[in-house]
Motif scaffolding. Structure first.
Motif, PDB file in Angstrom:
ATOM      1  N   VAL A  43      37.331  37.111  42.459  1.00  0.00           N
ATOM      2  CA  VAL A  43      36.213  37.362  43.363  1.00  0.00           C
ATOM      3  C   VAL A  43      36.343  38.753  43.983  1.00  0.00           C
ATOM      4  O   VAL A  43      37.407  39.135  44.483  1.00  0.00           O
ATOM      5  N   ASP A  44      35.266  39.502  43.937  1.00  0.00           N
ATOM      6  CA  ASP A  44      35.230  40.881  44.436  1.00  0.00           C
ATOM      7  C   ASP A  44      34.346  40.939  45.683  1.00  0.00           C
ATOM      8  O   ASP A  44      33.153  40.645  45.615  1.00  0.00           O
ATOM      9  N   SER A  46      33.945  43.747  47.574  1.00  0.00           N
ATOM     10  CA  SER A  46      33.496  45.101  47.889  1.00  0.00           C
ATOM     11  C   SER A  46      31.969  45.114  47.968  1.00  0.00           C
ATOM     12  O   SER A  46      31.283  44.295  47.339  1.00  0.00           O
ATOM     13  N   THR A  47      31.433  46.051  48.751  1.00  0.00           N
ATOM     14  CA  THR A  47      29.994  46.067  48.970  1.00  0.00           C
ATOM     15  C   THR A  47      29.534  47.483  49.267  1.00  0.00           C
ATOM     16  O   THR A  47      30.341  48.422  49.330  1.00  0.00           O
ATOM     17  N   GLN A 307      36.083  34.607  50.334  1.00  0.00           N
ATOM     18  CA  GLN A 307      36.372  34.493  48.907  1.00  0.00           C
ATOM     19  C   GLN A 307      36.347  33.033  48.456  1.00  0.00           C
ATOM     20  O   GLN A 307      35.873  32.729  47.352  1.00  0.00           O
ATOM     21  N   ASP A 317      30.744  38.125  43.140  1.00  0.00           N
ATOM     22  CA  ASP A 317      30.616  39.397  43.846  1.00  0.00           C
ATOM     23  C   ASP A 317      29.507  39.292  44.895  1.00  0.00           C
ATOM     24  O   ASP A 317      28.781  38.291  44.963  1.00  0.00           O
TER      25      ASP A 317
END
Length: 349
Positions: A43-44, A46-47, A307, A317
């Protein structure tokens, strides 16, 4: 009363009054996915907000201003936590430092403690272009946060009473400042009409600052002889405000804030349309109780919770989390229906 003393009172009253409750997120429920086909390890989180790329959607939001020793101490500790977690951080209003260079160090300490971090400068909507540039330069800031606090000013005994020209000033700053402009409410939410005006004025990021977090009407009413306590229940909830701002989402990025407590809340505001979440009151409480290490642990725990929720939903994401189906009920559903915003766009996607 000095600005520093007034801001110290704000911190004291914010801690004593706590969250006002009713941010509307209890009306938001995800549709369970029994077949998520995801792995927690992949799971990422970042944004991106506007032109800024963030490793995490968690932002340590503005909570101090006015200069003074307490401001410096809080800013130093929060900056240390931001550096350790790579979280973005906003300072409180820098107007005091623009008027008195003797208190500049209470703000510049943030950049000293976090030289490579993402930092937001902060001023009120009365600021000029020159003041905005000076605030950004003071911190080598990555963005400028302009706060809207009409209700707070009206309730504040010594507050402003004239709010003319706000949009024109924000537009001028957006055109000439050289960094992204974030416009943030301070606990009363932003409606879709105001969001459109801000987007048309060149603002690239809007922070909902919805009802349900720190209540500045309650805080300022504690300082009045004759309270204006009808403003204590004023405003648009965090959940409803994010949905309202999302009506012009093609033009702006959204930060969800207002009573955000944990990773599950962060997941909800992102699914409603935000790309990041701002936490202030909860961070301040943890800082006062557990210091810098406590804030670091709080951020890391919230990221782990987020997450876990994303894994359960099958959204690996942030982009896919923004498309996760959810059902809105209760007062939030009623509000959005009356405002002409169909909640089915969330439940049937």
């Amino acid at each position: 009363m000095t600005r520093a003393k007034r801001k110290a009172d704000h911190i004291t009253h914010a801690l004593s009054t706590g969250f006002s409750g009713g941010n509307g997120l209890h009306d938001v429920r995800f549709v369970h996915n029994s077949l998520p086909e995801t792995s927690l390890m992949e799971v990422d989180i970042s944004t991106a907000i506007g032109e800024l790329t963030l490793s995490s959607p968690i932002i340590i939001n503005a909570m101090t201003g006015g200069g003074g020793k307490e401001t410096e101490t809080i800013n130093r500790k929060l900056a240390q936590a931001a550096a350790a977690t790579n979280a973005a951080m906003a300072v409180g209003s820098q107007m005091a430092a623009l008027k008195d260079k003797a208190v500049e160090n209470t703000y510049t300490v943030v950049r000293k403690e976090n030289p490579n971090g993402c930092i937001f400068a902060n001023l009120g909507s009365e600021a000029t272009v020159d003041q905005a540039k000076a605030a950004v330069d003071m911190l080598e800031a990555d963005a400028l946060q302009i706060h809207l606090n009409v209700i707070q000013e009206l309730v504040m005994p010594e507050g402003d009473r004239d709010f003319k020209g706000t949009v024109a000033r924000i537009s001028s700053i957006s055109e000439r400042i050289g960094v992204p402009v974030i416009v943030k409410e301070v606990g009363f939410g932003i409606a879709k009409e105001a969001a459109k005006e801000l987007a048309d004025a060149g603002v690239s990021i809007i922070d909902a600052g919805g009802q349900g977090g720190t209540n500045f009407s309650t805080i300022e009413n504690k300082r009045r002889e004759i309270p204006l306590d009808f403003f204590d229940s004023w405003g648009i909830s965090t959940a409803a405000s994010i949905a309202e701002i999302a009506q012009c989402k093609e033009k702006v990025s959204i930060i969800g804030s207002g009573g955000i407590k944990d990773g599950a809340d962060i997941a909800k505001v992102i699914a409603l349309g935000a790309s990041a979440a701002g936490l202030a009151g909860s961070m301040l409480k943890v800082l006062k109780e557990s210091g810098t290490d406590g804030v670091i642990s709080y951020i890391e725990t919230a990221e782990s919770q987020l997450q876990a929720v994303m894994t359960a939903l099958g959204t690996p994401d942030i982009d896919s989390l923004q498309k996760a189906p959810l059902v809105i009920s209760g007062e939030t559903a009623h509000w959005l229906s009356e405002r002409g915003i169909a909640t089915e766009i969330y439940s049937r996607r």
